[in-house]
Design a protein around this motif. Structure first.
Motif, PDB file in Angstrom:
ATOM      1  N   SER A 287     -51.086  11.451 -27.712  1.00  0.00           N
ATOM      2  CA  SER A 287     -50.106  10.591 -28.384  1.00  0.00           C
ATOM      3  C   SER A 287     -50.668  10.044 -29.686  1.00  0.00           C
ATOM      4  CB  SER A 287     -49.706   9.420 -27.481  1.00  0.00           C
ATOM      5  OG  SER A 287     -49.041   9.904 -26.349  1.00  0.00           O
ATOM      6  N   ALA A 288     -51.946   9.624 -29.679  1.00  0.00           N
ATOM      7  CA  ALA A 288     -52.558   9.050 -30.881  1.00  0.00           C
ATOM      8  C   ALA A 288     -52.615  10.079 -32.011  1.00  0.00           C
ATOM      9  CB  ALA A 288     -53.956   8.541 -30.549  1.00  0.00           C
ATOM     10  N   ILE A 289     -52.963  11.315 -31.669  1.00  0.00           N
ATOM     11  CA  ILE A 289     -53.063  12.366 -32.697  1.00  0.00           C
ATOM     12  C   ILE A 289     -51.681  12.661 -33.278  1.00  0.00           C
ATOM     13  CG2 ILE A 289     -53.613  14.817 -33.060  1.00  0.00           C
ATOM     14  CD1 ILE A 289     -55.862  14.453 -30.936  1.00  0.00           C
ATOM     15  N   VAL A 290     -50.684  12.740 -32.412  1.00  0.00           N
ATOM     16  CA  VAL A 290     -49.308  13.011 -32.863  1.00  0.00           C
ATOM     17  C   VAL A 290     -48.788  11.846 -33.718  1.00  0.00           C
ATOM     18  CG1 VAL A 290     -46.935  13.252 -32.046  1.00  0.00           C
ATOM     19  CG2 VAL A 290     -48.734  14.608 -30.988  1.00  0.00           C
ATOM     20  N   THR A 291     -49.082  10.618 -33.299  1.00  0.00           N
ATOM     21  CA  THR A 291     -48.626   9.446 -34.061  1.00  0.00           C
ATOM     22  C   THR A 291     -49.258   9.425 -35.451  1.00  0.00           C
ATOM     23  OG1 THR A 291     -48.310   8.187 -32.037  1.00  0.00           O
ATOM     24  CG2 THR A 291     -48.479   6.911 -34.044  1.00  0.00           C
ATOM     25  N   GLU A 292     -50.527   9.788 -35.523  1.00  0.00           N
ATOM     26  CA  GLU A 292     -51.219   9.839 -36.816  1.00  0.00           C
ATOM     27  C   GLU A 292     -50.524  10.842 -37.756  1.00  0.00           C
ATOM     28  OE1 GLU A 292     -53.597   8.089 -38.068  1.00  0.00           O
ATOM     29  OE2 GLU A 292     -53.838   9.310 -39.871  1.00  0.00           O
ATOM     30  N   ALA A 293     -50.150  12.010 -37.213  1.00  0.00           N
ATOM     31  CA  ALA A 293     -49.414  13.009 -38.021  1.00  0.00           C
ATOM     32  C   ALA A 293     -48.081  12.415 -38.480  1.00  0.00           C
ATOM     33  CB  ALA A 293     -49.189  14.278 -37.199  1.00  0.00           C
ATOM     34  N   GLY A 294     -47.431  11.671 -37.605  1.00  0.00           N
ATOM     35  CA  GLY A 294     -46.163  11.020 -37.948  1.00  0.00           C
ATOM     36  C   GLY A 294     -46.337  10.019 -39.077  1.00  0.00           C
ATOM     37  N   ARG A 295     -47.437   9.276 -39.043  1.00  0.00           N
ATOM     38  CA  ARG A 295     -47.695   8.285 -40.101  1.00  0.00           C
ATOM     39  C   ARG A 295     -47.821   8.956 -41.462  1.00  0.00           C
ATOM     40  NH1 ARG A 295     -51.938   6.198 -36.855  1.00  0.00           N
ATOM     41  NH2 ARG A 295     -51.052   4.649 -35.454  1.00  0.00           N
ATOM     42  N   THR A 296     -48.530  10.078 -41.498  1.00  0.00           N
ATOM     43  CA  THR A 296     -48.733  10.783 -42.774  1.00  0.00           C
ATOM     44  C   THR A 296     -47.395  11.315 -43.294  1.00  0.00           C
ATOM     45  OG1 THR A 296     -50.886  11.418 -41.912  1.00  0.00           O
ATOM     46  CG2 THR A 296     -50.149  12.531 -43.908  1.00  0.00           C
ATOM     47  N   LEU A 297     -46.606  11.929 -42.409  1.00  0.00           N
ATOM     48  CA  LEU A 297     -45.277  12.399 -42.817  1.00  0.00           C
ATOM     49  C   LEU A 297     -44.406  11.219 -43.257  1.00  0.00           C
ATOM     50  CD1 LEU A 297     -42.973  14.513 -42.987  1.00  0.00           C
ATOM     51  CD2 LEU A 297     -42.581  14.153 -40.543  1.00  0.00           C
ATOM     52  N   GLY A 298     -44.494  10.126 -42.518  1.00  0.00           N
ATOM     53  CA  GLY A 298     -43.684   8.941 -42.814  1.00  0.00           C
ATOM     54  C   GLY A 298     -43.978   8.349 -44.180  1.00  0.00           C
ATOM     55  N   ARG A 299     -45.225   8.498 -44.639  1.00  0.00           N
ATOM     56  CA  ARG A 299     -45.585   7.996 -45.970  1.00  0.00           C
ATOM     57  C   ARG A 299     -44.737   8.693 -47.045  1.00  0.00           C
ATOM     58  NH1 ARG A 299     -45.394   6.049 -49.573  1.00  0.00           N
ATOM     59  NH2 ARG A 299     -46.848   5.287 -51.145  1.00  0.00           N
ATOM     60  N   VAL A 300     -44.532  10.001 -46.874  1.00  0.00           N
ATOM     61  CA  VAL A 300     -43.710  10.773 -47.820  1.00  0.00           C
ATOM     62  C   VAL A 300     -42.233  10.416 -47.628  1.00  0.00           C
ATOM     63  CG1 VAL A 300     -42.998  13.116 -48.466  1.00  0.00           C
ATOM     64  CG2 VAL A 300     -45.402  12.640 -47.938  1.00  0.00           C
ATOM     65  N   LEU A 301     -41.821  10.261 -46.376  1.00  0.00           N
ATOM     66  CA  LEU A 301     -40.413   9.952 -46.100  1.00  0.00           C
ATOM     67  C   LEU A 301     -40.037   8.546 -46.572  1.00  0.00           C
ATOM     68  CD1 LEU A 301     -39.995  11.573 -42.572  1.00  0.00           C
ATOM     69  CD2 LEU A 301     -39.054  12.363 -44.754  1.00  0.00           C
ATOM     70  N   ALA A 302     -41.019   7.646 -46.655  1.00  0.00           N
ATOM     71  CA  ALA A 302     -40.734   6.285 -47.138  1.00  0.00           C
ATOM     72  C   ALA A 302     -40.223   6.348 -48.584  1.00  0.00           C
ATOM     73  CB  ALA A 302     -41.994   5.423 -47.051  1.00  0.00           C
ATOM     74  N   ASP A 303     -40.878   7.165 -49.409  1.00  0.00           N
ATOM     75  CA  ASP A 303     -40.432   7.312 -50.805  1.00  0.00           C
ATOM     76  C   ASP A 303     -39.026   7.914 -50.838  1.00  0.00           C
ATOM     77  OD1 ASP A 303     -42.860   6.336 -51.581  1.00  0.00           O
ATOM     78  OD2 ASP A 303     -43.713   8.283 -52.116  1.00  0.00           O
ATOM     79  N   LEU A 304     -38.811   8.898 -49.964  1.00  0.00           N
ATOM     80  CA  LEU A 304     -37.501   9.543 -49.918  1.00  0.00           C
ATOM     81  C   LEU A 304     -36.406   8.551 -49.501  1.00  0.00           C
ATOM     82  CD1 LEU A 304     -36.892  13.075 -49.090  1.00  0.00           C
ATOM     83  CD2 LEU A 304     -35.634  11.515 -47.655  1.00  0.00           C
ATOM     84  N   CYS A 305     -36.751   7.619 -48.625  1.00  0.00           N
ATOM     85  CA  CYS A 305     -35.780   6.581 -48.231  1.00  0.00           C
ATOM     86  C   CYS A 305     -35.434   5.703 -49.428  1.00  0.00           C
ATOM     87  CB  CYS A 305     -36.329   5.719 -47.090  1.00  0.00           C
ATOM     88  SG  CYS A 305     -36.376   6.585 -45.523  1.00  0.00           S
ATOM     89  N   ASN A 306     -36.418   5.415 -50.267  1.00  0.00           N
ATOM     90  CA  ASN A 306     -36.129   4.628 -51.475  1.00  0.00           C
ATOM     91  C   ASN A 306     -35.238   5.399 -52.438  1.00  0.00           C
ATOM     92  OD1 ASN A 306     -37.641   2.525 -50.560  1.00  0.00           O
ATOM     93  ND2 ASN A 306     -39.418   2.938 -51.857  1.00  0.00           N
ATOM     94  N   TRP A 307     -35.464   6.691 -52.541  1.00  0.00           N
ATOM     95  CA  TRP A 307     -34.659   7.522 -53.450  1.00  0.00           C
ATOM     96  C   TRP A 307     -33.218   7.645 -52.966  1.00  0.00           C
ATOM     97  CZ3 TRP A 307     -35.515  10.379 -57.950  1.00  0.00           C
ATOM     98  CH2 TRP A 307     -36.829  10.414 -58.438  1.00  0.00           C
TER      99      TRP A 307
END
Ligand SMILES: [Zn+2]
Length: 374
Positions: A287-307
């Protein structure tokens, strides 16, 4: 015919009002459709919609076309084929392991062979297929129908998937980027029903995305939108080289292959079932490894949410099937890095159709083609 399909139940009088055509012209046109068995009549009860003085009016409803549609999903290492009726109900389905990236022609042949077998199992002939749609896991130029980045799929150099498939199926086959079909599948049958603005992410060996804006897929000028996997991460100026020729791309840090590698590094068995296992929360390290991957993807998606201020982010592909730990990581980064209002507006969830989003999206698009384009 379009109005009758769209409204599912209109009278001749409604049609006259909606089209501005005279009642006699509508009567004649409807008679032609009745003769061709394209529409049927439901007689109204007195006092019901459209019932007035004089002759009882009837509701006109479209008859489903007699035939089936075929959806094809090419992954990087599998081919899926489904035969469905024009309502999108799957009648037969098969997915097989195929080296799609390395052997384009063999993969196309495999898809055509699987479709033939499924049709014969159902006792159907090729002439009963009304439309075929296929998803390709690469940037697809909508003007030329060619794959734009052959470095991603070396076995597809000089192949035009739509032309090749049309030859094999003996009829026109329409092709789309796989993430676009994932979005279509979730929009028609899954987690994105009712959403008009959302982002679908296919997170498997690579990371692709499809944007649905105001109810329509947004493809960009050439159809290459959504290549989110090649977003350069801000802290990756010295990052790993990516297959696109840049370095430090999201895909060099997050993919189902890399997550599986990390699991092996910490001594976990990384088999096909690891992602559903993570979803079950069976192992805290997974779960921790998968969550970490999610965090990295989420960093990119955060900008997309602003756009774009989407209402939903739908996570599909193998990593999407890891469920809640992956959603948690994405959610965390969106909350931390997106504008608070944009973060609050977006719902992050996994694809409801699991690994079948793309295949069922191909079915959805093929149904639309059969019903409205022909
Ligand atoms: Zn890249």
């Amino acid at each position: 015919m379009d109005i009758i399909r769209r409204e599912s139940g209109v009278t001749r009088a409604d049609l006259s009002l909606m089209t501005g055509l005279s009642r006699s012209a509508i009567a004649e046109a409807v008679q032609d459709l009745l003769n061709d068995h394209l529409v049927a009549e439901d007689v109204l009860e007195p006092g019901g919609k459209g019932a007035g003085r004089g002759r009882p009016s009837a509701l006109l409803v479209a008859t489903p076309p007699r035939g089936v549609v075929v959806g094809v999903d090419f992954g990087h290492d599998h081919v899926g084929v489904a035969v469905a009726d024009t309502e999108g109900t799957v009648l037969a389905e098969q997915t097989s392991a195929v080296n799609v990236d390395g052997q384009g022609r063999a993969a196309l042949d495999a898809a055509a062979g699987m479709a033939s077998r499924l049709l014969s199992q159902l006792g159907l002939g090729r002439d009963q297929v009304l439309s075929v749609a296929a998803g390709i896991p690469a940037p697809l130029d909508v003007q030329s129908n060619r794959i734009r980045a052959v470095s991603i799929m070396p076995g597809w150099t000089r192949l035009n998937p739509a032309d090749e498939l049309s030859g094999l199926f003996g009829r026109r086959v329409i092709t789309f980027n796989d993430a676009e079909l994932g979005a279509q599948g979730e929009m028609r049958f899954g987690a994105a029903r009712g959403l008009r603005d959302f982002v679908y992410i296919k997170a498997s060996e690579g990371i692709g995305a499809s944007l649905v804006l105001n109810g329509s897929v947004y493809r960009g000028s050439l159809g290459l939108s959504g290549e989110i996997g090649h977003t350069r991460l801000s802290d990756q100026s010295q990052g790993l080289w990516c297959r696109c020729g840049n370095r430090g791309c999201l895909e060099t840090v997050v993919s189902s292959v890399l997550v599986a590698e990390r699991m092996r590094e910490v001594g976990l068995v990384a088999a096909d079932e690891i992602f559903p296992l993570a979803a079950a929360g069976a192992d805290p390290v997974t779960s921790a490894i998968v969550t970490e991957a999610g965090r990295t993807l989420g960093r990119v998606l955060a900008d997309l949410c602003n756009w774009l201020n989407p209402a939903g982010v739908v996570l599909g592909g193998a990593l999407g099937s890891a469920g809640q730990p992956f959603v948690d990581g994405v959610r965390e980064s969106i909350n931390r890095y997106a504008h608070p209002s944009a973060a609050e507006a977006v719902e992050v969830k996994t694809a409801q159709l699991g690994l079948r989003s793309e295949l069922l999206g191909a079915v959805a698009v093929a149904c639309h083609e059969a019903l409205y384009v022909g």
